[in-house]
Design an enzyme around this catalytic site. Structure first.
Site, PDB file in Angstrom:
ATOM      1  N   CYS A  30       0.861  -1.175   0.000  1.00  0.00           N
ATOM      2  CA  CYS A  30       0.000   0.000   0.000  1.00  0.00           C
ATOM      3  C   CYS A  30       0.905   1.234   0.000  1.00  0.00           C
ATOM      4  O   CYS A  30       1.827   1.326   0.816  1.00  0.00           O
ATOM      5  CB  CYS A  30      -0.901   0.002   1.234  1.00  0.00           C
ATOM      6  SG  CYS A  30      -1.854   1.535   1.422  1.00  0.00           S
ATOM      7  N   ASP A  78      -0.376  -5.800   0.236  1.00  0.00           N
ATOM      8  CA  ASP A  78      -1.638  -6.058  -0.455  1.00  0.00           C
ATOM      9  C   ASP A  78      -1.451  -7.348  -1.247  1.00  0.00           C
ATOM     10  O   ASP A  78      -0.362  -7.615  -1.779  1.00  0.00           O
ATOM     11  CB  ASP A  78      -1.985  -4.917  -1.413  1.00  0.00           C
ATOM     12  CG  ASP A  78      -2.479  -3.679  -0.696  1.00  0.00           C
ATOM     13  OD1 ASP A  78      -3.206  -3.818   0.303  1.00  0.00           O
ATOM     14  OD2 ASP A  78      -2.151  -2.566  -1.147  1.00  0.00           O
TER      15      ASP A  78
END
Length: 154
Positions: free
Chosen positions: A52, A59
């Site tokens: 992120c 992620d």
């Protein structure tokens, strides 16, 4: 095809460390031995990771890349190293997914390409990102990408 066809490859058959970033990764292509005969190539990466750009937290996504090659095929080890380079890369889901597609189009100049980025939830919301270069070519079998919508624990 002869061994000379593949002589310029820098990663296949060699120890190749993970690139530090997607921009530094080298995507290599090889001649398509079936050029002129339309067919679909699929790569599935069920454990794609990036970071992120705001929090630095990881992620996770399930990527499905489909393309109809023209003169070139992506060399699969170079694709794997390219995708692994995102593990230390900070980017929003949309930027990563569409960026991967655009880089492949730049290197391969395929007849057609689509990517499905099925991102796992962060903050309770899964984000799916889809991109394709245009209408699918007529006469090429395009199977469903096979990734069900996110259903949580139910």
């Amino acid at each position: 095809m002869t061994a000379e066809t593949y002589a310029g490859l820098t990663q296949l058959g060699h120890a190749s460390p993970r690139p530090a970033s997607p921009d530094e990764a080298i995507l290599e292509a090889v001649p398509n031995p079936q050029a002129g005969h339309p067919y679909l190539v699929r790569f599935t990466c069920p454990e794609f990771t990036s970071l992120c750009p705001v929090t630095g937290q990881p992620d996770f996504a399930h990527l499905v890349i489909d393309y109809v090659p023209d003169r070139l095929l992506v060399e699969s080890k170079s694709l794997k190293l390219y995708l692994h380079a995102f593990r230390g890369h900070a980017g929003f889901h949309e930027a990563c997914t569409v960026g991967i597609a655009r880089r492949l189009v730049e290197v391969l100049a395929p007849v057609w390409l689509r990517i499905g980025g099925y991102w796992y939830p962060r903050g309770g919301i899964p984000i799916d990102v889809f991109y394709q270069t245009g209408p699918a070519p007529e006469g090429v079998w395009l199977p469903d990408q096979g990734v069900p919508p996110y259903r949580g624990r139910g």
